[in-house]
Design a protein around this motif. Structure first.
Motif: not given
Lengths: 152, 152
Positions: A99-100, A111, A118, A136-137, B135, B137
């Motif tokens: 994730h970023h 990262d 997950d 993805n976050i 944050r 998704i």
DNA sequence: GCCTTTAATAAGAATAATTCTTAAATAGTA
DNA sequence: TACTATTTAAGAATTATTCTTATTAAAGGC
């Protein structure tokens, strides 16, 4: 750790050769260098940045080739495109789920991994939507360096 | 439900007036219409799409005004910018924490909420990074409609 | 309600990122 | 080594976004 990294880097080059063969694509000097550069860049470079780096080794390379190659690699799932809130497109080599974390001040991207996220089951309502393939976050905030600068 | 929506829409307009006053900004016809259009659009429109919709009511409006107004609203936290993987910038009015689900085929974006994620503690390692403010998704896959089309 | 000041707008030019076009170069193969 | 189909470099074209400037209109005082 370093050994393992080098090992995996090497195997990824081999994969790249295999990948080209399988797809009937030619293994050009340019493609290899662009791919190598991306593999060894951990800063999520822009196309322009990647172009400048590769140009040190191939002075005649064109920006367009970098664009085309990145599109190719992306299609093959070997790199990921990251659309940042600055509006720039950045790239990273694909190395598994992560994730970023982006700093709103300096735009640096870091990262992180979060396995308990997950493996979490998505809300059941989403099943009606279709098939979900990735999740993805994108987290944003101010990094330590920029927090320090603010205090001054 | 509808009553509540209309109620909240109305209060958001009032907020917009207040917001302009507070910031010393002029409450123009254009700004109000752009904001209204975004509030009533649930499809995460592009700047161009928003421009075309607003133009029905203000035929002389310029694309640049839409850009400028969206930037203004974004800065004030009243709208969010969404950078899609197609490379287009889309907008939505800000209405609280939610996440995005994008179809890789038709590019449609759907919102979803996931409170158990929102309240989850981030991995402790991230505390060393700085201050994390948001944050979100971004989930991708193929929506039901596109799955149907594929089967044909 | 009218006038003044200042900010906002429309129009189109300018810029930046990305893609396309074409002729020349090169990889893979016979 | 020669052949053929890709790929490349170069620069033109396109698209999204921002900037410039003269004009228009909002807000507040009269």
């Amino acid at each position: 750790m370093l050994d393992q990294d080098e090992q995996s880097l090497h195997s990824r080059f081999t994969d790249f050769e295999k990948f080209c063969r399988k797809k009937g694509l030619k293994m050009t000097h340019q493609r290899l260098e662009i791919y190598r550069e991306l593999l060894t860049s951990s800063d999520h470079p822009t196309v322009e940045a990647l172009f400048l780096r590769v140009r040190k080794r191939i002075p005649t390379i064109s920006l367009d080739t970098v664009y085309r190659t990145l599109a190719l690699l992306e299609e093959a799932g070997m790199t990921n495109r990251i659309q940042t809130s600055e509006g720039l497109t950045r790239f990273e080599s694909d190395y598994g789920v992560h994730h970023h974390l982006t700093c709103k001040k300096c735009q640096k991207i870091e990262d992180f991994i979060w396995e308990s996220f997950d493996t979490m089951l998505l809300p059941p309502e989403l099943e009606a939507w279709g098939t979900i393939q990735t999740r993805n976050i994108v987290a944003e905030g101010i990094c330590k360096d920029c927090l320090k600068k603010e205090k001054k």
